[in-house]
Design a protein around this motif. Structure first.
Motif, short mmCIF file in Angstrom:
data_model
loop_
_atom_site.label_atom_id
_atom_site.label_comp_id
_atom_site.label_asym_id
_atom_site.label_seq_id
_atom_site.Cartn_x
_atom_site.Cartn_y
_atom_site.Cartn_z
N THR A 208 -65.41 -50.83 -32.94
CA THR A 208 -64.63 -51.81 -32.18
C THR A 208 -65.07 -51.78 -30.72
OG1 THR A 208 -62.70 -51.59 -33.62
CG2 THR A 208 -62.32 -52.51 -31.44
N PHE A 254 -67.59 -59.55 -36.12
CA PHE A 254 -66.44 -60.45 -36.01
C PHE A 254 -65.95 -60.51 -34.56
CE2 PHE A 254 -66.45 -59.80 -40.49
CZ PHE A 254 -65.78 -60.89 -41.05
N ASP A 256 -62.45 -61.16 -32.56
CA ASP A 256 -60.99 -61.19 -32.71
C ASP A 256 -60.37 -61.54 -31.37
OD1 ASP A 256 -60.06 -60.26 -35.45
OD2 ASP A 256 -61.52 -58.70 -34.97
N LYS A 258 -56.63 -62.85 -29.47
CA LYS A 258 -55.20 -63.13 -29.54
C LYS A 258 -54.81 -63.91 -28.30
CE LYS A 258 -51.99 -60.09 -28.55
NZ LYS A 258 -51.08 -58.91 -28.59
N PRO A 347 -53.56 -65.44 -33.77
CA PRO A 347 -54.72 -64.58 -34.01
C PRO A 347 -55.91 -65.42 -34.46
CG PRO A 347 -53.26 -64.52 -35.91
CD PRO A 347 -52.69 -65.54 -34.96
N TYR A 348 -56.98 -65.41 -33.70
CA TYR A 348 -58.21 -66.10 -34.07
C TYR A 348 -59.23 -65.02 -34.49
CZ TYR A 348 -56.18 -69.60 -30.85
OH TYR A 348 -55.35 -70.46 -30.18
N ARG A 349 -59.85 -65.21 -35.63
CA ARG A 349 -60.85 -64.23 -36.10
C ARG A 349 -61.98 -64.99 -36.77
NH1 ARG A 349 -61.70 -58.83 -37.47
NH2 ARG A 349 -62.57 -58.39 -39.53
N GLN A 350 -63.21 -64.72 -36.33
CA GLN A 350 -64.35 -65.45 -36.89
C GLN A 350 -65.54 -64.53 -37.09
OE1 GLN A 350 -66.18 -68.83 -34.69
NE2 GLN A 350 -65.78 -69.94 -36.58
N ASP A 351 -66.22 -64.75 -38.21
CA ASP A 351 -67.45 -64.04 -38.55
C ASP A 351 -68.59 -64.65 -37.75
OD1 ASP A 351 -69.66 -62.88 -39.74
OD2 ASP A 351 -68.99 -63.25 -41.80
#
Length: 557
Positions: A208, A254, A256, A258, A347-351
């Motif tokens: 992380t 990814f 991430d 917020k 929450p936005y999360r993208q590969d």
């Protein structure tokens, strides 16, 4: 925590005497999936006697396990379960539970089987919609299993989950005693509650990279940079310099993010982007010295667009993720409507794995922009996570940003992306030093403005032309915006019973990420190429106008 330590003390007392028990067994287990033995697996090992069961693996026992790894210790008489995790060579944690074994419920049938010469009965249970069958024997007068499940039944010789994942015993060996090297007394562990323990074990499995934590993106003369966070365009852009480790091909990466409203009630364009530190001329120059210092693009419509296309000496922003804020999430949660319980954050999360080669072992500026003219603005937190290699993932080794018309310096004078009101649209010439195989254009597009008749609410075809030939065309359009109503407490409500956030839009919704299109371009030869983006942008209506935020990154091998 005191309760946890008392359980551990009781366990240690029993474990120290259990090591001396002469009726001990070592059971080796193998795993199979869909009828095939899993290749290269680390066999599960269970050591058990009348009092104690230890679950470990061959690599753990041999000192060859990769971090993180776990061992499980169980006292059968008292039903104490201790899970111990080795997060690194210096960090070890454990948690304990004295109740979990008693909570397990099984349906025991009359069916029997013989496994490795031992008569077994079947127990059945359902966990999280998974049907699990356990085949256990009492012939050895010991209890044990390759997991915590079923420890009270007897010795589990086979676990079958949904008839497609099986852990089966391959060998049962009588041993003098459980190896003393497995004793928890030999290790210095930190005791944790179960939730914290599981969270730390999970997070230790990937890297992380923290970027921002509760940072404000607003419009204010008072927004100033500090030692670690740079602020530009009156605070609507924040950046931080990040050093990425080596990212191996096949890894997954990814983003991430917020977001919460800190005062702004409206839906806004947002983007997460990277600026390489090593570039001689980059968008960073414009941030520091003003938008007018960026290279100019013109297409004959009379306007000048700053820093939107690649040139021989300049690279545009490398867009990682396009997102859109909802109408006032968190800040306006006090607005009450019947049957509406507003969410507290988005929450936005993208590969972004296809861009790993542009980040691997690089030092870059990671930035976030939210267009707004509000003093309170928005609050964001951002992490980037790197997950181990996945052989099924594509292995792009090349990433070249070609264009990005999102005017992140809107609040510092950068022109909107209105170049599509001209038939020429957006044209980018670029040179490849080497052949590129399996080339793709990572294309993000969203239409904006113009109110009811503008391109935000009117479907428009996007056409991509490569070297004079149409490569792809489609109509970017989102019809699921109503799914995100609970993100939008301040969304306007209309006489027809709809809210503003319900309306379909040109490839975006308030409170969502816009996914990139991966457009196949085939194999590209070294040399000069031209890519053109054409969109039939709508005309101005009084004081309103349409615009398009498009970004394109060439990827391949």
């Amino acid at each position: 925590m005191k309760h946890c330590l008392l359980i551990v003390f009781a366990f240690f007392t029993i474990a120290s005497t259990a090591q001396k028990n002469s009726k001990a067994y070592k059971i080796t287990y193998s795993r199979s999936s869909n009828g095939k033995t899993i290749e290269g697996q680390d066999p599960v090992l269970v050591f058990s006697d009348a009092n104690e069961t230890i679950i470990t693996s061959a690599n753990n026992l041999a000192g060859k396990a990769e971090y993180p790894f776990e061992d499980t210790f169980i006292t059968q008489n008292q039903g104490i379960v201790i899970q111990a995790a080795y997060l690194s060579a210096t960090r070890k944690i454990f948690t304990s539970d004295s109740l979990s074994l008693g909570k397990q419920a099984f349906e025991i049938g009359n069916e029997t089987r013989t496994i490795l010469g031992y008569k077994c009965k079947k127990a059945k249970t359902v966990i999280n919609s998974n049907t699990i069958e356990l085949w256990f024997t009492n012939d050895l007068n010991i209890k044990g299993a390759p997991s915590v499940l079923g420890q009270k039944l007897g010795l589990i010789l086979e676990m079958n989950r949904n008839n497609n994942y099986i852990i089966s015993a391959t060998k049962v060996e009588k041993i003098k005693s459980i190896p003393s090297s497995l004793s928890l007394l030999k290790s210095n562990f930190s005791a944790l509650d179960a939730l914290t323990y599981r969270d730390l074990v999970w997070k230790s499995r990937f890297i992380t990279i923290p970027v921002f934590e509760d940072e404000i993106i607003n419009f204010s003369d008072a927004s100033k940079s500090n030692d670690s966070i740079f602020r530009f365009a009156n605070g609507t852009i924040i950046l931080k310099k990040i050093k990425f480790p080596e990212i191996k091909s096949g890894s997954q990466v990814f983003v991430d993010l917020k977001e919460q409203s800190n005062g702004d009630a409206y839906d806004r364009t947002g983007t997460v982007f990277a600026i390489p530190v090593y570039e001689k001329s980059s968008f960073m120059d414009g941030l520091k010295n003003g938008a007018k210092t960026l290279p100019i693009y013109e297409n004959g419509n009379g306007k000048q667009y700053q820093g939107v296309v690649k040139t021989d000496a300049f690279s545009p922003l490398l867009e990682l993720m396009r997102f859109f804020t909802p109408f006032g999430i968190k800040q306006y949660g006090h607005i009450q409507l019947k049957d509406k319980t507003w969410h507290e954050s988005v929450p936005y999360r993208q590969d972004i794995s296809e861009l790993y080669s542009a980040l691997s072992n690089q030092e870059v500026y990671i930035g976030t922009f939210i267009g707004n003219y509000d003093k309170g603005g928005h609050k964001v937190s951002l992490n980037i996570t790197i997950h181990g290699e996945d052989k099924q993932q594509p292995k792009n080794t090349f990433a070249l940003p070609l264009f990005n018309t999102t005017n992140i310096m809107e609040m510092a004078g950068q022109e909107y992306g209105t170049m599509f009101n001209n038939d020429k649209g957006l044209v980018v010439d670029f040179v490849l030093e080497k052949d590129i195989k399996n080339a793709q254009l990572r294309y993000i597009t969203t239409g904006h403005g113009g109110w009811e008749n503008g391109d935000e609410f009117v479907p428009k075809k996007n056409t991509i032309v490569l070297d004079g030939k149409e490569a792809f065309s489609f109509v970017p359009w989102r019809m699921d915006c109503g799914s995100y109503r609970l993100f939008n407490p301040a969304s306007g409500n209309f006489n027809n019973g709809l809210s503003s956030s319900d309306y379909s839009r040109s490839n975006w919704c308030p409170g969502t990420v816009t996914n990139p299109m991966l457009i196949d371009l085939g194999d590209l030869k070294a040399g000069k190429h031209t890519i053109q983006i054409k969109i039939p942008q709508g005309p101005n209506e009084g004081g309103s106008f349409s615009s398009w935020n498009v970004s394109g990154i060439l990827i391949g091998n």
